[in-house]
Design an enzyme around this catalytic site. Structure first.
Site, PDB file in Angstrom:
ATOM      1  N   LYS A  30      16.557  -8.028  -7.621  1.00 26.45           N
ATOM      2  CA  LYS A  30      17.876  -7.513  -7.999  1.00 26.45           C
ATOM      3  C   LYS A  30      18.566  -8.443  -8.999  1.00 26.45           C
ATOM      4  O   LYS A  30      19.091  -8.006 -10.022  1.00 26.45           O
ATOM      5  CB  LYS A  30      18.744  -7.329  -6.756  1.00 26.45           C
ATOM      6  CG  LYS A  30      20.030  -6.544  -7.004  1.00 26.45           C
ATOM      7  CD  LYS A  30      20.933  -6.555  -5.788  1.00 26.45           C
ATOM      8  CE  LYS A  30      20.336  -5.866  -4.605  1.00 26.45           C
ATOM      9  NZ  LYS A  30      20.417  -4.383  -4.690  1.00 26.45           N
ATOM     10  N   GLY A 109      17.123  -1.386   2.050  1.00 27.25           N
ATOM     11  CA  GLY A 109      17.846  -1.164   3.296  1.00 27.25           C
ATOM     12  C   GLY A 109      17.548  -2.151   4.403  1.00 27.25           C
ATOM     13  O   GLY A 109      18.123  -2.064   5.491  1.00 27.25           O
ATOM     14  N   MET A 111      17.991  -5.534   4.366  1.00 21.18           N
ATOM     15  CA  MET A 111      18.893  -6.684   4.474  1.00 21.18           C
ATOM     16  C   MET A 111      20.331  -6.244   4.185  1.00 21.18           C
ATOM     17  O   MET A 111      20.589  -5.084   3.893  1.00 21.18           O
ATOM     18  CB  MET A 111      18.426  -7.802   3.532  1.00 21.18           C
ATOM     19  CG  MET A 111      17.121  -8.432   3.984  1.00 21.18           C
ATOM     20  SD  MET A 111      16.564  -9.756   2.904  1.00 21.18           S
ATOM     21  CE  MET A 111      16.082  -8.857   1.441  1.00 21.18           C
ATOM     22  N   TYR A 854     -21.688  -5.788  -3.240  1.00 24.54           N
ATOM     23  CA  TYR A 854     -21.004  -4.515  -2.969  1.00 24.54           C
ATOM     24  C   TYR A 854     -20.240  -4.602  -1.655  1.00 24.54           C
ATOM     25  O   TYR A 854     -20.453  -5.521  -0.851  1.00 24.54           O
ATOM     26  CB  TYR A 854     -22.020  -3.354  -2.898  1.00 24.54           C
ATOM     27  CG  TYR A 854     -22.966  -3.436  -1.730  1.00 24.54           C
ATOM     28  CD1 TYR A 854     -22.621  -2.929  -0.481  1.00 24.54           C
ATOM     29  CD2 TYR A 854     -24.224  -4.031  -1.865  1.00 24.54           C
ATOM     30  CE1 TYR A 854     -23.485  -3.022   0.613  1.00 24.54           C
ATOM     31  CE2 TYR A 854     -25.103  -4.128  -0.785  1.00 24.54           C
ATOM     32  CZ  TYR A 854     -24.722  -3.618   0.452  1.00 24.54           C
ATOM     33  OH  TYR A 854     -25.565  -3.724   1.521  1.00 24.54           O
TER      34      TYR A 854
END
Length: 887
Positions: A30, A109, A111, A854
């Protein structure tokens, strides 16, 4: 020269914050996004970010800030005041603040957030005088008391919500916006009384005290239960910490010319290139996010405030061009002016993820390798299996391990036989068992899904269900089954046979009743991404498959061969299991050979079917692995029925059953130990394999059998079994007059075999790591019983991961590395793979890192493995040559 103080706080736009690397680590997603927008000259309310390092120090120092941090907060607060032309706590021109969390990785959602900080009775009056809008000011104040009380002080939010609902009911209105100034003034008084009653103190009047407590609450929320659980489920480290963003408030609740909204630059469900956003007029952001009011389509903003909408459209396009990805944005319109509050990479469905990546390549925003890196391999699971209709509410009554993804609805049955009978009547059922055994295979195949009370992620039920693409919830420890009464109990619910339940194999949830399902569709986008991944990856991908149908499914999902055929699964059909039981009951070698003669043509037919499907691709066939007692029934009632069918005395069958009993069968008479003590069993299997290969070779079909000896712990075991295999194989080829390329290898699934792999290597053409058993023998764990405590160990950080899901690098991984390194000193380039179902992205990365040839897993997991292998190759090359990194 004085030492420069460590920087703990960054003003939005300070320095270069490109949303990646060190700045993203420090500022969180953020904070980096806000800094980026400021640098792009996008309107963002002024603010600053307290770094993730402060969060970590806060916990290390028992909830104390590092030296100098608070002074830096106050210094940056002055910058915010200057930028906004207001002052925090001022009696005439007050600045209000929001405090939000923001970790490196999005945790929506999980914290805490606190809005409208700085309001008290004095600044409330100033806000009224400044805006001339008393209703707005009171509405903002009651929001602060609610949010501060519940988030910071731990007051039950419902106490505030009930008071609000009571006020609306008394006024006979439905919306918050219908309340009058007097209503809100009364609510503020009531909210203050609730706050004081619940906390024992009055609502804090000092704005700086509010700010400090709100910052503490954001940091504290990093270790809230929901945040810890989210990180565990999404493999996010607990050590990262969260940043804290302090930002000037802008108000969407100022009146009809204001509002707030959230949006995605493309449709997050479908990936369609269209602006996908919602808007609420006269509201704050929490109203949209919390669903307090039903938002309206973004066209409502265009209709009401067209200038703000046009600006928003310009900005979201600019941001998407800058980030070259689909974004999640939040915005507020205050009195007609648009402000951006957040931008971050948007969450999306698997289908949307594929479409967006491909479209952005077409738009020349990114290249193919970047498109591959953009897709979460784990998400592809949701494309392989049915899923729930997300719009339908559900009643969860229990939870187990998400053993095999997808969704299933059906009537409860408690036996494999009943499942098959119901399926024959076209009834959909859920097979509910304490635990499953190989004998349940028919019922498992007939059922829509499987629910077990015991067992882990690699238990029989889990492994077989994943191979079938069946939904399975395993290890539901709260589940109690009464097979006599034919009931299951998940307190307080008691359900009987025939009742309907729904399983969510992706989350492990058991749901009461029917939930509508959405069937998967593999689109052209899926095939495009898989093709791009295959062009890049270096690690081979095979499938675990036991039947021609499994083999066809494996090819559909991109298998380059079969890494594991479990021959024991072929023995459980009614006609075959009878012959197997005859063999077990035989008194001598001759009797066993007589019974095995009946099984030989059946096994040969199975291998012919698989070889035809896999024409020209290698097929690794494991000789019989489980102990013989697994083929005998458990109860006296079943033993009597079989004794009658076989024409043998019940006492003889009962005695044989007891003689075969082992206290720890997983470490008992199984694998190569059976082949050495009863060589006629292995001779029959090798004969069936080679006869099948020779027969298809005459039809111009190329069979490449790789015969694998299980449970080796000493080179002498492999030497004996290799001699047997080669002797039978050569005899069969001579008899058919055909030459078939075949190999003899072994499973490395016991710690001793890994330690002595260099001694075993001369006798082996290839190795396949059986990571399920290798994990069991390394840890001393039973995979079927460990489900009782492994979730606790993982949740409490004793184990970083469930070692039966993700390869344990420190222990099991160390043994694998030693075995590979030491064996390739003896045989350079020796072929090695895994067949233990651990094909999650982190295990794939490890397998590539240690040089495996593999990996092999259930067909439905192959797309995950192919994509993860491609991502590993790209990341490896970018690490070696950073200049190769694209956007």
């Amino acid at each position: 020269m004085a030492k420069r103080a460590k920087r703990h706080v960054y003003f939005f736009g300070d320095g270069k914050a490109d949303g990646t690397g060190k700045m993203r680590d420090l500022l969180g997603g953020k904070g980096a996004g806000l800094a980026n927008m400021v640098n792009l000259k996008i309107p963002v309310p002024a603010g600053f970010t307290i770094t993730t390092e402060v969060c970590n120090t806060y916990f290390e120092k028992k909830k104390k800030y590092p030296p100098g941090m608070w002074d830096q907060v106050l210094s940056n607060l002055k910058k915010v005041e200057k930028a906004m032309g207001t002052k925090f706590g001022d009696a005439k021109n007050p600045l209000l603040l929001s405090v939000r969390s923001g970790s490196k990785f999005s945790m929506p959602g999980m914290m805490d957030t606190v809005l409208n900080l700085g309001l008290n009775d004095t600044t409330l009056n100033a806000l009224v005088a400044k805006t001339g809008n008393e209703r707005f000011a009171l509405d903002t104040y009651r929001r602060l008391i609610t949010m501060f009380g519940s988030t910071v002080m731990g007051v039950d939010r419902q106490l505030f919500e009930k008071a609000l609902e009571a006020k609306k009911a008394s006024r006979k209105v439905h919306l918050d916006t219908d309340l009058t100034v007097e209503d809100l003034r009364d609510l503020v008084r009531k909210f203050k009384r609730i706050f004081e009653k619940e906390t024992g103190r009055g609502f804090p009047k000092d704005p700086l005290q509010q700010l400090r407590l709100a910052i503490n609450a954001v940091f504290d929320s990093w270790f809230a239960d929901r945040a810890v659980t989210y990180r565990r489920l999404n493999n996010i480290s607990h050590d990262l910490g969260t940043a804290c963003n302090v930002q000037a408030m802008v108000f969407g609740n100022m009146g009809e010319n204001s509002g707030t909204g959230v949006g995605f630059t493309r449709d997050p469900s479908t990936g369609q290139k269209k602006f996908f956003a919602e808007y609420l007029n006269n509201a704050q952001g929490e109203d949209v996010v919390a669903g307090i009011r039903t938002p309206l389509p973004i066209q409502e903003l265009k209709r009401r405030i067209p200038a703000a909408y046009n600006e928003l459209e310009r900005i979201y396009r600019k941001l998407e061009r800058h980030y070259k990805d689909m974004l999640d944005i939040e915005f507020t319109v205050q009195d007609g002016k648009l402000y951006m509050l957040q931008t971050r990479i948007g969450k999306r469905t698997a289908a949307a993820s594929l479409k967006i990546a491909i479209d952005m390549v077409k738009e020349r925003l990114i290249d193919k390798k970047t498109a591959i890196m953009r897709i979460d391999p784990g998400q592809l699971d949701t494309l392989m299996h049915p899923s729930f209709d997300p719009k339908v509410p559900v009643k969860v009554i229990g939870k187990g391990l998400p053993a095999s993804p997808g969704a299933a609805v059906g009537k409860i049955v408690f036996s494999a036989e009943d499942a098959e009978l119901c399926a024959a009547r076209c009834e959909k059922v859920i097979l509910v068992r304490t635990e499953t055994s190989p004998e349940d295979i028919g019922g498992m195949d007939a059922a829509q899904g499987i629910l077990t009370a015991r067992g882990g992620m690699t238990s029989h039920a889990a492994v077989v269900a994943r191979g079938m693409g069946k939904c399975c919830v395993a290890g539901c420890t709260a589940l109690h089954i009464d097979e006599k009464k034919k009931t299951m109990t998940l307190e307080p619910h008691v359900l009987k046979e025939g009742d309907i339940i729904t399983l969510n194999g992706t989350t492990g949830e058991v749901i009461l009743g029917t939930v509508p399902l959405v069937q998967p569709e593999l689109t052209g986008d899926f095939h495009t991404i898989m093709r791009w991944a295959d062009e890049v990856r270096e690690l081979g991908v095979r499938a675990n498959a036991d039947t021609p149908a499994d083999a066809r499914m494996a090819l559909k999902f991109g298998a380059e061969g079969i890494g594991l055929v479990r021959t024991e699964h072929m023995f459980f059909e009614a006609e075959r299991v009878q012959a197997v039981r005859e063999m077990i009951l035989a008194d001598d070698t001759e009797g066993r050979r007589k019974a095995l003669k009946k099984i030989l043509p059946m096994q040969r037919k199975d291998f012919i079917g698989i070889f035809k499907v896999m024409n020209g691709l290698p097929v690794t066939i494991r000789l019989l692995d489980p102990p013989l007692h697994e083929f005998l029934p458990k109860t006296d009632e079943e033993l009597r029925a079989i004794a009658k069918d076989l024409g043998v005395p019940f006492q003889k069958l009962q005695a044989r059953n007891k003689a075969l009993h082992e206290f720890n069968p997983m470490l008992g008479h199984r694998g190569c130990r059976l082949g050495i003590t009863y060589p006629e069993i292995s001779e029959m299997q090798v004969q069936a394999i080679m006869e099948a290969a020779c027969q298809v070779a005459k039809q111009k079909i190329k069979a490449i059998p790789e015969i694998m000896i299980p449970l080796i712990s000493d080179v002498k075991e492999l030497s004996m079994m290799r001699e047997l295999t080669v002797r039978v194989a050569e005899a069969v080829q001579k008899r058919y007059g055909v030459k078939v390329r075949y190999e003899v290898g072994t499973m490395i699934e016991i710690a001793r075999a890994a330690l002595l792999a260099h001694e075993i290597a001369p006798e082996a053409d290839f190795y396949s790591f059986g990571t399920n058993d290798l994990t069991q023998t390394t840890y001393g764990l039973s995979r079927d019983d460990a489900g009782r405590f492994l979730p606790y160990y993982v949740a409490h950080g004793i184990f970083e991961d469930d070692p039966f899901i993700t390869i344990d690098r420190k222990g099991v991984g160390l043994l694998m590395k030693m075995a590979i390194k030491n064996s390739r000193k003896i045989k350079k380039g020796m072929k090695m793979g895994i067949c233990g179902e651990q094909v999650d992205p982190r295990s794939i990365e490890f397998c590539d890192e240690i040089g495996l040839t593999y990996v092999s897993g259930s067909p439905f997991r192959l797309p995950v493995a192919r994509l993860a292998a491609a991502q590993t190759t790209i990341a490896k090359k970018r690490k070696k040559s950073p200049s190769l990194s694209s956007v």
